[in-house]
Design a protein around this motif. Structure first.
Motif, mmCIF file in Angstrom:
data_model
loop_
_atom_site.group_PDB
_atom_site.id
_atom_site.type_symbol
_atom_site.label_atom_id
_atom_site.label_comp_id
_atom_site.label_asym_id
_atom_site.label_seq_id
_atom_site.Cartn_x
_atom_site.Cartn_y
_atom_site.Cartn_z
ATOM 1 N N GLU A 190 0.816 -1.225 0.000
ATOM 2 C CA GLU A 190 0.000 0.000 0.000
ATOM 3 C C GLU A 190 0.847 1.271 0.000
ATOM 4 N N GLY A 191 2.159 1.148 0.240
ATOM 5 C CA GLY A 191 3.002 2.342 0.351
ATOM 6 C C GLY A 191 3.209 3.019 -0.989
ATOM 7 N N GLY A 192 4.225 3.858 -1.058
ATOM 8 C CA GLY A 192 4.490 4.615 -2.275
ATOM 9 C C GLY A 192 5.216 3.788 -3.317
ATOM 10 N N GLU A 193 5.160 4.292 -4.557
ATOM 11 C CA GLU A 193 5.898 3.662 -5.655
ATOM 12 C C GLU A 193 6.711 4.719 -6.368
ATOM 13 N N GLY A 245 14.250 -1.713 8.990
ATOM 14 C CA GLY A 245 13.135 -2.664 8.905
ATOM 15 C C GLY A 245 12.121 -2.353 7.832
ATOM 16 N N VAL A 246 12.528 -1.630 6.784
ATOM 17 C CA VAL A 246 11.609 -1.242 5.708
ATOM 18 C C VAL A 246 11.611 -2.321 4.614
ATOM 19 N N SER A 247 10.450 -2.968 4.386
ATOM 20 C CA SER A 247 10.346 -3.957 3.309
ATOM 21 C C SER A 247 10.324 -3.246 1.959
ATOM 22 N N LEU A 273 17.120 0.676 -18.606
ATOM 23 C CA LEU A 273 16.616 0.092 -17.378
ATOM 24 C C LEU A 273 15.435 0.925 -16.894
ATOM 25 N N LYS A 274 14.306 0.271 -16.709
ATOM 26 C CA LYS A 274 13.153 0.909 -16.074
ATOM 27 C C LYS A 274 12.888 0.156 -14.782
ATOM 28 N N ILE A 275 12.981 0.865 -13.664
ATOM 29 C CA ILE A 275 12.849 0.199 -12.374
ATOM 30 C C ILE A 275 11.722 0.831 -11.565
ATOM 31 N N ALA A 276 10.848 -0.024 -11.049
ATOM 32 C CA ALA A 276 9.759 0.410 -10.170
ATOM 33 C C ALA A 276 10.028 -0.156 -8.778
ATOM 34 N N VAL A 277 9.949 0.705 -7.781
ATOM 35 C CA VAL A 277 10.215 0.284 -6.397
ATOM 36 C C VAL A 277 9.013 0.601 -5.532
ATOM 37 N N ARG A 278 8.563 -0.375 -4.753
ATOM 38 C CA ARG A 278 7.473 -0.168 -3.803
ATOM 39 C C ARG A 278 7.967 -0.517 -2.397
ATOM 40 N N SER A 279 7.499 0.269 -1.420
ATOM 41 C CA SER A 279 7.842 -0.051 -0.024
ATOM 42 C C SER A 279 6.760 0.490 0.910
#
Length: 279
Positions: A190-193, A245-247, A273-279
């Motif tokens: 549910e966090g940011g992307e 402790g951030v997933s 490179l296109k990278i998407a990160v969610r946490s």
């Protein structure tokens, strides 16, 4: 029991054993548990007179302990008061704290000396990147080959030995932690992307994939790099837990030779490179 395997423990030390040694050192006790330890990095060539490698131990409060493993390969010398002098090359993020020297290094003896890096004033918890100059310092005592003690009348002489620079990287603060179902975890975050695009200087997808995995320091999910049918595209799913402790989950899409110029794949197009990160 704790002592059950003591006799057979001559082989490689486990991570838990290495950490146990650090926890016994009073100077490190105030920093709590170790969040993770990075793999050792060589700071000398393997054929040199003195070989040195460094393991970065990241503590939960943001302190970094540098463990320098020093090996004396000269059979006619004993090294005493062995330490590594560490100098920040980009001041501001870390301050060099206490240095704990090793008492001595006999021939073929690998000993540990430690340097504490602490957050610079005003920094909450730096997570790299930062570079450090390193220099090995010790006192040399000449001995007869095979001896393990220095004669009383032998005087030692100080020596310095320049080492490779050391990098503290953002990936040092990332623990490799896998998730059982990447897609479900990705959709349930549910966090940011954040989505970013980069141009990499690679013309080979295998090399580019390895470099991305190494740079991020995360666990590869779903059985490894997924290659496209054309061999010009690849997808990597990664997961980890960042300092504090951030997933973190990441999807890295790599493509070669699709710059719109006919796409021969090997014409110096580089790699997207296109990278998407969610946490």
């Amino acid at each position: 029991g704790a002592g059950a395997g003591a006799g057979a423990a001559v082989a490689v030390e486990s991570q838990a054993e290495k950490h146990a040694k650090l926890y016994e050192i009073p100077q490190f006790a105030a920093h709590g548990r170790i969040f993770r330890s990075a793999p050792p990095a060589a700071l000398t060539e393997s054929e040199t007179e003195y070989t040195v490698s460094c393991t970065k131990h990241i503590f939960e409060d943001g302190a970094v302990v540098l463990e320098f493993k020093v090996c004396n390969t000269i059979d006619s010398q004993i090294l005493k008061d062995v330490s590594v002098s560490v100098t920040p090359l980009d001041p501001g993020s870390y301050e060099v704290g206490e240095t704990l020297p090793a008492a001595q290094a006999l021939y073929n003896d690998a000993v540990s000396t430690y340097v504490m890096l602490e957050c610079a004033e005003g920094e909450e918890s730096p997570v790299g990147p930062a570079s450090f100059g390193c220099e090995l310092h010790f006192t040399v005592y000449d001995i007869e080959v095979g001896e393990t003690e220095v004669e009383e009348d032998i005087e030692g002489y100080p020596e310095e030995y320049t080492l490779e620079d050391l990098e503290v990287l953002t990936s040092d603060f990332m623990a490799k932690v896998s998730v059982p179902d990447f897609r479900r975890s990705w959709e349930g975050t549910e966090g940011g992307e954040v989505v970013e695009k980069f141009a990499l200087q690679f013309n080979d997808l295998t090399q580019a994939s390895a470099a991305v995995i190494d740079f991020l320091g995360m666990q590869v999910c779903d059985g490894g790099v997924q290659m496209g049918k054309s061999n010009y595209k690849a997808m990597i799913h990664l997961s980890g837990v960042f300092f504090g402790g951030v997933s973190v989950l990441a999807r890295a899409a790599l493509s070669i030779g699709d710059g719109g110029s006919g796409g021969t794949g090997g014409g110096g197009e580089g790699c997207g490179l296109k990278i998407a990160v969610r946490s």
